[in-house]
Design an enzyme around this catalytic site. Sequence first.
Site, PDB file in Angstrom:
ATOM      1  N   CYS A  41      10.017   1.564 -13.003  1.00  0.00           N
ATOM      2  CA  CYS A  41       9.610   1.227 -11.629  1.00  0.00           C
ATOM      3  C   CYS A  41      10.599   0.279 -10.953  1.00  0.00           C
ATOM      4  O   CYS A  41      10.645   0.210  -9.732  1.00  0.00           O
ATOM      5  CB  CYS A  41       8.217   0.637 -11.631  1.00  0.00           C
ATOM      6  SG  CYS A  41       8.055  -0.873 -12.606  1.00  0.00           S
ATOM      7  N   ASP A  68       8.833  -0.531 -18.468  1.00  0.00           N
ATOM      8  CA  ASP A  68       8.733  -1.569 -17.439  1.00  0.00           C
ATOM      9  C   ASP A  68       9.159  -2.885 -18.092  1.00  0.00           C
ATOM     10  O   ASP A  68       9.300  -2.956 -19.326  1.00  0.00           O
ATOM     11  CB  ASP A  68       7.274  -1.630 -16.953  1.00  0.00           C
ATOM     12  CG  ASP A  68       7.055  -2.569 -15.772  1.00  0.00           C
ATOM     13  OD1 ASP A  68       8.042  -3.019 -15.159  1.00  0.00           O
ATOM     14  OD2 ASP A  68       5.875  -2.862 -15.455  1.00  0.00           O
ATOM     15  N   ARG A  93       9.361   5.902  -3.209  1.00  0.00           N
ATOM     16  CA  ARG A  93       8.343   4.967  -2.723  1.00  0.00           C
ATOM     17  C   ARG A  93       8.179   5.137  -1.213  1.00  0.00           C
ATOM     18  O   ARG A  93       7.067   5.112  -0.678  1.00  0.00           O
ATOM     19  CB  ARG A  93       8.734   3.517  -3.053  1.00  0.00           C
ATOM     20  CG  ARG A  93       8.774   3.185  -4.537  1.00  0.00           C
ATOM     21  CD  ARG A  93       7.391   3.253  -5.167  1.00  0.00           C
ATOM     22  NE  ARG A  93       6.454   2.356  -4.508  1.00  0.00           N
ATOM     23  CZ  ARG A  93       6.352   1.041  -4.737  1.00  0.00           C
ATOM     24  NH1 ARG A  93       7.112   0.477  -5.656  1.00  0.00           N
ATOM     25  NH2 ARG A  93       5.462   0.299  -4.099  1.00  0.00           N
ATOM     26  N   ARG A 107      -0.479  -6.874  -2.071  1.00  0.00           N
ATOM     27  CA  ARG A 107       0.059  -7.113  -3.412  1.00  0.00           C
ATOM     28  C   ARG A 107      -0.450  -8.482  -3.839  1.00  0.00           C
ATOM     29  O   ARG A 107      -0.165  -9.496  -3.198  1.00  0.00           O
ATOM     30  CB  ARG A 107       1.590  -7.073  -3.404  1.00  0.00           C
ATOM     31  CG  ARG A 107       2.190  -7.625  -4.687  1.00  0.00           C
ATOM     32  CD  ARG A 107       3.652  -7.339  -4.838  1.00  0.00           C
ATOM     33  NE  ARG A 107       3.870  -5.935  -5.164  1.00  0.00           N
ATOM     34  CZ  ARG A 107       5.006  -5.446  -5.663  1.00  0.00           C
ATOM     35  NH1 ARG A 107       6.030  -6.258  -5.885  1.00  0.00           N
ATOM     36  NH2 ARG A 107       5.143  -4.174  -5.936  1.00  0.00           N
ATOM     37  N   GLN A 161       3.347   3.113  -7.126  1.00  0.00           N
ATOM     38  CA  GLN A 161       4.515   3.453  -7.942  1.00  0.00           C
ATOM     39  C   GLN A 161       4.325   4.805  -8.624  1.00  0.00           C
ATOM     40  O   GLN A 161       5.262   5.586  -8.764  1.00  0.00           O
ATOM     41  CB  GLN A 161       4.750   2.368  -9.002  1.00  0.00           C
ATOM     42  CG  GLN A 161       5.990   2.593  -9.832  1.00  0.00           C
ATOM     43  CD  GLN A 161       7.277   2.495  -9.015  1.00  0.00           C
ATOM     44  OE1 GLN A 161       7.474   1.527  -8.296  1.00  0.00           O
ATOM     45  NE2 GLN A 161       8.139   3.498  -9.108  1.00  0.00           N
ATOM     46  N   HIS A 180      -0.786  -0.356 -10.469  1.00  0.00           N
ATOM     47  CA  HIS A 180       0.283  -0.209  -9.474  1.00  0.00           C
ATOM     48  C   HIS A 180       0.326   1.272  -9.037  1.00  0.00           C
ATOM     49  O   HIS A 180       1.274   1.997  -9.345  1.00  0.00           O
ATOM     50  CB  HIS A 180       1.621  -0.640 -10.077  1.00  0.00           C
ATOM     51  CG  HIS A 180       2.716  -0.830  -9.077  1.00  0.00           C
ATOM     52  ND1 HIS A 180       2.521  -0.746  -7.705  1.00  0.00           N
ATOM     53  CD2 HIS A 180       4.046  -1.081  -9.238  1.00  0.00           C
ATOM     54  CE1 HIS A 180       3.678  -0.952  -7.089  1.00  0.00           C
ATOM     55  NE2 HIS A 180       4.616  -1.150  -7.995  1.00  0.00           N
TER      56      HIS A 180
HETATM   57  N1  NVA Z   1       4.714  -4.811 -14.240  1.00  0.00           N
HETATM   58  C1  NVA Z   1       5.568  -5.323 -13.204  1.00  0.00           C
HETATM   59  C2  NVA Z   1       5.840  -4.286 -12.162  1.00  0.00           C
HETATM   60  C3  NVA Z   1       6.768  -4.721 -11.064  1.00  0.00           C
HETATM   61  C4  NVA Z   1       6.992  -3.687 -10.011  1.00  0.00           C
HETATM   62  C5  NVA Z   1       4.938  -6.560 -12.597  1.00  0.00           C
HETATM   63  O1  NVA Z   1       3.715  -6.549 -12.373  1.00  0.00           O
HETATM   64  O2  NVA Z   1       5.637  -7.530 -12.348  1.00  0.00           O
HETATM   65  N1   CP Z   2       8.648  -1.225  -8.230  1.00  0.00           N
HETATM   66  C1   CP Z   2       8.249  -2.155  -7.352  1.00  0.00           C
HETATM   67  O1   CP Z   2       7.086  -2.231  -6.981  1.00  0.00           O
HETATM   68  O2   CP Z   2       9.260  -2.951  -6.879  1.00  0.00           O
HETATM   69  P1   CP Z   2       9.131  -4.270  -5.996  1.00  0.00           P
HETATM   70  O3   CP Z   2       8.496  -5.313  -6.856  1.00  0.00           O
HETATM   71  O4   CP Z   2      10.535  -4.590  -5.614  1.00  0.00           O
HETATM   72  O5   CP Z   2       8.268  -3.961  -4.796  1.00  0.00           O
END
Ligand code: NVA
Ligand code: CP
Length: 303
Positions: free
Chosen positions: A259, A219, A288, A104, A134, A131
Amino acid sequence: MSIRHFLSLTDLSPQELEHVIHTAIMLKKAHHEGQINKQLEQKVLGMIFEKSSTRTRVSFEAGMTQLGGAALFLSSRDTQLGRGEPIEDSARVLSRMVDIIMIRTFGHDIVERFAQHSQVPVINALTDTYHPCQLLADIQAYVEHRGSPKGKKVAWIGDGNNMCHSYINAAALCDFQLSIACPKGFEPDAQLVEQHQGRISITHNPIEAVKGADWVATDVWASMGQEEEQKAREQQFADFQVNHALMAHANHNAVFMHCLPAHRGEEVSAELLEDKNISIVWDEAENRLHAQKALMLFLLGKL
Ligand code: NVA
Ligand code: CP
């Protein structure tokens, strides 16, 4: 056999995606029945996190443990990655020690460069651009609740962000129409939009996007790394909240997904998020775990 990576949803063919989703549903059932599955015994997953996480970290770690393997949490704060060791060197070293790696991070080029230098499968666990993990969970949730998404209308409300981009890829792979409603200036990547003309439409009117939709998703308005834009975005996105009034324009059996984490009162109303007849966010979150177990089995040649 060449190494398979999962950097975006399009790393799977439509048939492979269907197979992974089908396996995820089976694994979920088996897990709920208490069946033991040690298909990844002795396998080690490296988990590199340069951004925060609850669901991704726990689902990957729990999933690996349940399959008989082990997972290592590697934060850039306390590995040499955070002190400037090149991503290419980290990939070469780590991939000699573990069997599969998830990352990540911020720039999508980081996972691409990592994958190029890795001798084991690499999974994108969220970048600024995509992502895909997800989306595995979201597709699984739709299939479980309503059946195949093929031919359905899906509405994306809010930022043209990493999640939105993965929904665009999902539209192509699962053969659904995607209607995106975002404020002016927050459209998804123009090149990706261009590639999928005919399958997706973009509007600045959330009602238009949601009209006749079978599946509505949103989101947060400010993603990780955009914290300083939060206040300004609250103004810019004010008309883009998904709530019961907006959902009234969707099909009568439409589902709502997010998500998570959710900001109640911003991109979604508290009432809608908690409405068990419409919101399937908790099943989506649980998936997930199952979807990524299926993904790891697939990438490690066990399916
Ligand atoms: N769009 C959000 C998704 C978090 C799971 C982010 O990138 O922070
Ligand atoms: N939806 C998601 O990826 O959650 P986290 O940021 O908690 O991993």
